[in-house]
Design a protein around this motif. Structure first.
Motif, PDB file in Angstrom:
ATOM      1  N   ALA A 103       0.836  -1.206   0.000  1.00 21.34           N
ATOM      2  CA  ALA A 103       0.000   0.000   0.000  1.00 21.34           C
ATOM      3  C   ALA A 103       0.871   1.257   0.000  1.00 21.34           C
ATOM      4  O   ALA A 103       0.577   2.238  -0.702  1.00 21.34           O
ATOM      5  CB  ALA A 103      -0.932  -0.003   1.206  1.00 21.34           C
ATOM      6  N   GLN A 104       1.956   1.211   0.758  1.00 20.60           N
ATOM      7  CA  GLN A 104       2.838   2.367   0.854  1.00 20.60           C
ATOM      8  C   GLN A 104       3.474   2.700  -0.495  1.00 20.60           C
ATOM      9  O   GLN A 104       3.532   3.858  -0.915  1.00 20.60           O
ATOM     10  CB  GLN A 104       3.920   2.087   1.897  1.00 20.60           C
ATOM     11  CG  GLN A 104       4.887   3.216   2.156  1.00 20.60           C
ATOM     12  CD  GLN A 104       6.007   2.777   3.076  1.00 20.60           C
ATOM     13  OE1 GLN A 104       7.017   2.243   2.630  1.00 20.60           O
ATOM     14  NE2 GLN A 104       5.811   2.988   4.387  1.00 20.60           N
ATOM     15  N   VAL A 105       3.950   1.670  -1.199  1.00 18.44           N
ATOM     16  CA  VAL A 105       4.597   1.888  -2.493  1.00 18.44           C
ATOM     17  C   VAL A 105       3.589   2.391  -3.525  1.00 18.44           C
ATOM     18  O   VAL A 105       3.878   3.304  -4.310  1.00 18.44           O
ATOM     19  CB  VAL A 105       5.279   0.596  -2.987  1.00 18.44           C
ATOM     20  CG1 VAL A 105       5.700   0.723  -4.458  1.00 18.44           C
ATOM     21  CG2 VAL A 105       6.488   0.275  -2.122  1.00 18.44           C
ATOM     22  N   ALA A 155       1.024   4.157  -3.009  1.00 15.73           N
ATOM     23  CA  ALA A 155       0.757   5.567  -2.706  1.00 15.73           C
ATOM     24  C   ALA A 155       1.941   6.444  -3.123  1.00 15.73           C
ATOM     25  O   ALA A 155       1.756   7.509  -3.722  1.00 15.73           O
ATOM     26  CB  ALA A 155       0.458   5.736  -1.216  1.00 15.73           C
ATOM     27  N   ASP A 156       3.163   5.975  -2.829  1.00 18.29           N
ATOM     28  CA  ASP A 156       4.353   6.783  -3.130  1.00 18.29           C
ATOM     29  C   ASP A 156       4.604   6.909  -4.623  1.00 18.29           C
ATOM     30  O   ASP A 156       4.891   7.981  -5.137  1.00 18.29           O
ATOM     31  CB  ASP A 156       5.591   6.159  -2.472  1.00 18.29           C
ATOM     32  CG  ASP A 156       5.599   6.317  -0.959  1.00 18.29           C
ATOM     33  OD1 ASP A 156       4.719   7.044  -0.440  1.00 18.29           O
ATOM     34  OD2 ASP A 156       6.475   5.731  -0.303  1.00 18.29           O
ATOM     35  N   TRP A 157       4.538   5.785  -5.334  1.00 14.93           N
ATOM     36  CA  TRP A 157       4.919   5.753  -6.744  1.00 14.93           C
ATOM     37  C   TRP A 157       3.757   6.092  -7.671  1.00 14.93           C
ATOM     38  O   TRP A 157       3.947   6.728  -8.706  1.00 14.93           O
ATOM     39  CB  TRP A 157       5.475   4.381  -7.134  1.00 14.93           C
ATOM     40  CG  TRP A 157       6.896   4.122  -6.708  1.00 14.93           C
ATOM     41  CD1 TRP A 157       7.495   4.541  -5.567  1.00 14.93           C
ATOM     42  CD2 TRP A 157       7.874   3.381  -7.443  1.00 14.93           C
ATOM     43  NE1 TRP A 157       8.799   4.090  -5.528  1.00 14.93           N
ATOM     44  CE2 TRP A 157       9.054   3.379  -6.661  1.00 14.93           C
ATOM     45  CE3 TRP A 157       7.866   2.703  -8.651  1.00 14.93           C
ATOM     46  CZ2 TRP A 157      10.224   2.721  -7.066  1.00 14.93           C
ATOM     47  CZ3 TRP A 157       9.017   2.050  -9.060  1.00 14.93           C
ATOM     48  CH2 TRP A 157      10.184   2.066  -8.279  1.00 14.93           C
ATOM     49  N   LEU A 158       2.548   5.644  -7.285  1.00 17.67           N
ATOM     50  CA  LEU A 158       1.417   5.759  -8.215  1.00 17.67           C
ATOM     51  C   LEU A 158       0.297   6.620  -7.681  1.00 17.67           C
ATOM     52  O   LEU A 158      -0.724   6.796  -8.359  1.00 17.67           O
ATOM     53  CB  LEU A 158       0.855   4.364  -8.533  1.00 17.67           C
ATOM     54  CG  LEU A 158       1.874   3.317  -9.025  1.00 17.67           C
ATOM     55  CD1 LEU A 158       1.171   1.979  -9.228  1.00 17.67           C
ATOM     56  CD2 LEU A 158       2.537   3.781 -10.306  1.00 17.67           C
ATOM     57  N   GLY A 159       0.456   7.130  -6.473  1.00 19.92           N
ATOM     58  CA  GLY A 159      -0.632   7.892  -5.889  1.00 19.92           C
ATOM     59  C   GLY A 159      -1.848   7.044  -5.607  1.00 19.92           C
ATOM     60  O   GLY A 159      -2.974   7.537  -5.515  1.00 19.92           O
ATOM     61  N   GLY A 160      -1.615   5.710  -5.487  1.00 13.86           N
ATOM     62  CA  GLY A 160      -2.709   4.778  -5.217  1.00 13.86           C
ATOM     63  C   GLY A 160      -3.648   4.594  -6.369  1.00 13.86           C
ATOM     64  O   GLY A 160      -4.749   4.079  -6.221  1.00 13.86           O
ATOM     65  N   ALA A 161      -3.216   4.972  -7.582  1.00  7.53           N
ATOM     66  CA  ALA A 161      -4.135   4.953  -8.730  1.00  7.53           C
ATOM     67  C   ALA A 161      -4.433   3.563  -9.249  1.00  7.53           C
ATOM     68  O   ALA A 161      -5.449   3.339  -9.872  1.00  7.53           O
ATOM     69  CB  ALA A 161      -3.535   5.791  -9.866  1.00  7.53           C
ATOM     70  N   VAL A 162      -3.530   2.595  -8.986  1.00  6.26           N
ATOM     71  CA  VAL A 162      -3.721   1.220  -9.474  1.00  6.26           C
ATOM     72  C   VAL A 162      -4.017   0.327  -8.285  1.00  6.26           C
ATOM     73  O   VAL A 162      -3.285   0.323  -7.304  1.00  6.26           O
ATOM     74  CB  VAL A 162      -2.469   0.721 -10.230  1.00  6.26           C
ATOM     75  CG1 VAL A 162      -2.680  -0.687 -10.740  1.00  6.26           C
ATOM     76  CG2 VAL A 162      -2.152   1.663 -11.387  1.00  6.26           C
ATOM     77  N   THR A 163      -5.067  -0.437  -8.355  1.00 13.98           N
ATOM     78  CA  THR A 163      -5.455  -1.268  -7.213  1.00 13.98           C
ATOM     79  C   THR A 163      -4.559  -2.464  -7.089  1.00 13.98           C
ATOM     80  O   THR A 163      -3.936  -2.926  -8.040  1.00 13.98           O
ATOM     81  CB  THR A 163      -6.913  -1.751  -7.386  1.00 13.98           C
ATOM     82  OG1 THR A 163      -7.013  -2.482  -8.604  1.00 13.98           O
ATOM     83  CG2 THR A 163      -7.866  -0.580  -7.433  1.00 13.98           C
ATOM     84  N   THR A 164      -4.486  -3.000  -5.857  1.00 14.55           N
ATOM     85  CA  THR A 164      -3.668  -4.178  -5.596  1.00 14.55           C
ATOM     86  C   THR A 164      -4.230  -5.377  -6.307  1.00 14.55           C
ATOM     87  O   THR A 164      -5.428  -5.630  -6.277  1.00 14.55           O
ATOM     88  CB  THR A 164      -3.632  -4.446  -4.069  1.00 14.55           C
ATOM     89  OG1 THR A 164      -3.205  -3.269  -3.407  1.00 14.55           O
ATOM     90  CG2 THR A 164      -2.707  -5.603  -3.747  1.00 14.55           C
ATOM     91  N   ALA A 165      -3.320  -6.182  -6.920  1.00 13.61           N
ATOM     92  CA  ALA A 165      -3.765  -7.399  -7.616  1.00 13.61           C
ATOM     93  C   ALA A 165      -4.085  -8.490  -6.616  1.00 13.61           C
ATOM     94  O   ALA A 165      -3.527  -8.535  -5.540  1.00 13.61           O
ATOM     95  CB  ALA A 165      -2.685  -7.864  -8.572  1.00 13.61           C
TER      96      ALA A 165
END
Length: 396
Positions: A382-384, A386-396
């Motif tokens: 979740a942290q990555v 948010a940091d890299w993608l702004g949380g735009a892509v959901t976790t697989a």
């Protein structure tokens, strides 16, 4: 500020060669994101015992995993799913570097090969580590350190000489080819980043364990190429320098690493054999190499007359290179190793103080920093995002 502050590395590798490169880049300050299979992770997480064990839960990680995965954040993504592939592509679009050690062509079906990721990130430095490289007749084969030590000639040089008890080929006691490949990968990545900073262009790095093993045969390869004669196993002896090997003492063994005629003459004086230094059979290194079969037994008869400590004290006082053969408990208790800080501890939320081997790199302005203990599987997903993608892509 660290040397590689702001550099983003997407580490798709596992086991040792790729993770070693990722850890080194992380030690130098890069933000290294380790992508792992949900539920399983890097194979080496379970390559135990021994384990690093939590006190209050059943959580544990193999010591093997700990050795190559500090200063990384772990995200759990399933590359076999379209959602996972999209997630990795999104991360790669933000990355400066990708490290991977899949079989040749293994990531193409996922749309995660170099050409696919270059299309969305032309500045990407993409490092592929395989057993045999991206080309050549062996390219499709899987490669492992032990196998490469044999195929690449190292085991033909390592072990007791033919005719001695216990003779035969021997692998090195650590996965040296993997480690060397990780170092070469790091060098190649830094060179490619320098090129990118000048030109704006990324590139593909094709690194093979077999190539690395052949390249690091060093003087032994040069000996063969110059003479046409394949070097043979000499145990702990050196093919080009005498005396340069182990010798028995009154209470164990020691190493002599005599590299020139002056050092040999000083050894002879200390040993009470000054005549050896003027004997035409032994006075020069070429003569000693030619007459090693005569000299070494004479020296062994002499070295057993004193203890290891007595020899080292006498020889070091006259600048004759020598040393003990230490076990690892002795290594980490050695005052020089202690002074250089080669054993460190990092605080882990689950395991407490985790003992690790420190980095040997000493930079005066941008020293190595130990920021993140070897992570739990998926600990930073979740942290990555948010940091890299702004949380735009959901976790697989």
């Amino acid at each position: 500020m660290t040397a590689l502050h702001g550099l983003k590395v997407l580490d798709l590798s596992r086991v040792l060669a790729g993770p070693w490169a990722g850890q080194l880049l992380g030690d130098l300050g890069a933000d290294v994101v380790k992508v792992e299979r949900p539920g399983a992770g890097d194979d080496t997480r379970v390559w135990g015992p021994p384990w690093v064990q939590a006190q209050d839960t059943d959580d544990r990680q193999a010591a093997y995993f700990q050795c190559a995965n500090r200063n990384k954040r772990s995200v759990a993504i399933d590359l076999a799913t379209p959602e996972g592939q999209a997630q990795v592509r999104a991360l790669a679009a933000k990355a400066d570097v990708v490290l991977e050690n899949f079989k040749v062509g293994g990531l193409k079906g996922y749309g995660l090969d170099y050409d696919s990721l270059k299309a969305i990130n032309p500045k990407l430095v993409y490092c592929s580590i395989t057993g045999f490289g991206q080309t050549g007749p062996y390219a499709p084969r899987a490669g492992y350190d032990f196998l490469i030590q044999g195929m690449g000639g190292l085991m033909s040089l390592t072990g007791r000489a033919d005719g001695e008890e216990g003779a035969g080929p021997q692998k090195v006691g650590v996965a040296l080819v993997d480690i060397m490949t990780g170092l070469y990968a790091t060098i190649a990545v830094l060179a490619a980043l320098q090129h990118r900073d000048r030109t704006g262009e990324g590139q593909h790095i094709d690194l093979a364990l077999l190539d690395v093993q052949v390249a690091t045969l060093a003087n032994q390869a040069a000996n063969y190429l110059s003479s046409g004669t394949a070097p043979r196993r000499l145990g702990n002896a050196h093919p080009n320098i005498v005396p340069y090997q182990d010798f028995p003492t009154a209470d164990g063994d020691m190493i002599l690493a005599i590299g020139n005629d002056g050092q040999f003459a000083r050894f002879c004086a200390i040993a009470g054999k000054p005549e050896w230094a003027t004997d035409e059979r032994f006075a020069t290194n070429p003569a000693r190499v030619a007459n090693r079969a005569v000299l070494i037994p004479l020296m062994r008869q002499t070295t057993v007359m004193r203890t290891t400590a007595e020899w080292i004290a006498a020889l070091e006082a006259e600048a004759v290179p020598c040393g003990p053969i230490n076990r690892l408990d002795q290594v980490f208790a050695d005052p020089q190793v202690v002074s250089r800080g080669m054993k460190i501890e990092m605080q882990h939320d689950a395991f407490g103080a985790v003992p690790l081997v420190g980095s040997p790199i000493r930079l005066s302005a941008t020293p190595v920093q130990y920021r993140i203990a070897p992570p739990m599987l998926g600990e930073h997903t979740a942290q990555v995002l948010a940091d890299w993608l702004g949380g735009a892509v959901t976790t697989a």
